[in-house]
Design an enzyme around this catalytic site. Structure first.
Site, PDB file in Angstrom:
ATOM      1  N   THR A 221      -6.001  -4.622  -1.627  1.00 34.14           N
ATOM      2  CA  THR A 221      -6.537  -4.475  -2.983  1.00 34.14           C
ATOM      3  C   THR A 221      -5.429  -4.538  -4.033  1.00 34.14           C
ATOM      4  O   THR A 221      -5.652  -5.024  -5.136  1.00 34.14           O
ATOM      5  CB  THR A 221      -7.322  -3.157  -3.134  1.00 34.14           C
ATOM      6  N   ARG A 222      -4.230  -4.084  -3.672  1.00 33.06           N
ATOM      7  CA  ARG A 222      -3.114  -4.178  -4.628  1.00 33.06           C
ATOM      8  C   ARG A 222      -2.690  -5.633  -4.848  1.00 33.06           C
ATOM      9  O   ARG A 222      -2.391  -6.041  -5.968  1.00 33.06           O
ATOM     10  CB  ARG A 222      -1.935  -3.330  -4.158  1.00 33.06           C
TER      11      ARG A 222
ATOM     12  N   SER B 247      -7.712   2.022   6.608  1.00 27.56           N
ATOM     13  CA  SER B 247      -7.209   0.857   5.891  1.00 27.56           C
ATOM     14  C   SER B 247      -6.683  -0.151   6.911  1.00 27.56           C
ATOM     15  O   SER B 247      -6.325   0.212   8.036  1.00 27.56           O
ATOM     16  CB  SER B 247      -6.087   1.259   4.928  1.00 27.56           C
TER      17      SER B 247
ATOM     18  N   LYS C  36       6.508   7.717   5.617  1.00 28.32           N
ATOM     19  CA  LYS C  36       6.828   8.072   4.232  1.00 28.32           C
ATOM     20  C   LYS C  36       5.684   8.812   3.537  1.00 28.32           C
ATOM     21  O   LYS C  36       5.895   9.448   2.505  1.00 28.32           O
ATOM     22  CB  LYS C  36       7.232   6.839   3.423  1.00 28.32           C
TER      23      LYS C  36
ATOM     24  N   ARG D 273       9.934   3.816  -7.360  1.00 27.17           N
ATOM     25  CA  ARG D 273      10.102   2.401  -7.701  1.00 27.17           C
ATOM     26  C   ARG D 273      10.145   2.204  -9.214  1.00 27.17           C
ATOM     27  O   ARG D 273      10.958   1.438  -9.722  1.00 27.17           O
ATOM     28  CB  ARG D 273       8.964   1.576  -7.086  1.00 27.17           C
ATOM     29  N   LYS D 274       9.249   2.899  -9.915  1.00 25.60           N
ATOM     30  CA  LYS D 274       9.204   2.777 -11.375  1.00 25.60           C
ATOM     31  C   LYS D 274      10.526   3.197 -12.004  1.00 25.60           C
ATOM     32  O   LYS D 274      11.081   2.477 -12.847  1.00 25.60           O
ATOM     33  CB  LYS D 274       8.067   3.653 -11.924  1.00 25.60           C
TER      34      LYS D 274
END
Length: 304
Positions: free
Chosen positions: A148-149, A12, A80, A126-127
């Protein structure tokens, strides 16, 4: 220094940027290097949230196998993403100086937090923290690499999406419309890059250990110890952040229910001379103050 150090990385844009930082630093020290990009399962399977795939270290496992099979000498990861227990024979050799640990909200336009809106993230942590603060909002899943996000956000009717600030800064994609979420406790080791190598490869262990940043190693070590003790092999909404201030370490940790309605927090300080087992101590506080029950509840919900 005749050996060429083969650096394994995901392919990536962000992972390649990180690997090139390590490549440059090693070459400045006089080492010869070569990048070996490898596609991970986490980059291939994009139609499911990470926690549904049920694989620990989905972004790192492919590189672990490549190292064990002798295809690469070292690997560079977003720390992470790395499981708290490394595979047998693979060791952490360096934590590079940490970048921003903050989460940010990228928005298309200003919106009223009091109104109903939709926010996107692929992270349970996060949610849960978002829903704890804004229970009237809807949170939807979001997968893919940073590019892409961002494109998914642009193509959607969502009001915003949550990203790690460091990732966007590193590949120069930080947009104008964003807000720092200073209230959100980050993922353990967010913003840090780690190098791992075969423990028997003394050449690469010695070379890469020269890149280690002590304070970043100390803080991420505490955060990951906190995660390891709490987690018990289960993915859960867990945040942790440690910071060295003078000769003291300030730590903030949080565990939430999947829906964000319950949360258990800790804020504690210790000294650098007494930091041994500090992450464990903070995790045990969480577990003994309702965390054990909450972790069992999360495991039950995740298995259904």
């Amino acid at each position: 220094m005749s050996k060429v150090i083969r650096i394994g990385t995901r392919n990536s844009p962000l992972a390649l940027w990180q690997a090139n930082v390590v490549k440059s630093q090693l070459e400045r020290l006089g080492y010869q290097t070569q990048l070996i990009p490898i596609t991970s399962t986490g980059d291939i399977v994009l139609d499911k949230p990470l926690y549904e795939l049920g694989i620990t270290g989905i972004f790192t496992k492919t590189l672990d196998v490549a190292m064990i099979q002798g295809q690469i000498d070292i690997a560079v990861h977003s720390m992470k993403d790395v499981p708290t227990l490394l595979p047998k024979g693979i060791i952490q050799t360096a934590v590079l100086e940490r970048a921003s640990h903050d989460d940010i909200l990228v928005t298309k336009e200003l919106f009223n937090y009091e109104e109903e809106c939709t926010i996107a993230t692929g992270s349970l942590r996060r949610k849960a923290q978002w829903l704890n603060r804004y229970p009237h909002h809807k949170v939807v899943g979001l997968r893919g690499n940073v590019n892409t996000r961002l494109q998914s956000l642009a193509n959607s009717d969502w009001q915003g999406a949550i990203f790690a600030k460091a990732g966007l800064e590193r590949i120069d994609l930080l947009p104008e419309n964003y807000q720092d979420l200073h209230w959100m406790i980050p993922a353990p080791a967010q913003g840090a890059m780690v190098v791992v190598a075969n423990e028997d490869d003394t050449f690469c262990v010695e070379a890469t250990s020269k890149l280690n940043h002590k304070d970043s190693q100390v803080c991420t070590g505490i955060e990951r110890e906190f995660l390891r003790v709490l987690e018990g092999g289960c993915t859960a909404p867990i945040g942790a952040f440690a910071e060295v201030i003078g000769n003291q370490i300030l730590f903030k940790g949080i565990l939430l229910s999947l829906d964000g309605k319950e949360k258990i927090e800790i804020e504690e300080t210790t000294t650098l001379s007494q930091m041994q087992g500090f992450g464990r101590k903070c995790a045990e506080y969480i577990l003994s103050n309702g965390g054990k029950t909450l972790m069992q509840q999360i495991k039950n919900e995740m298995s259904n």
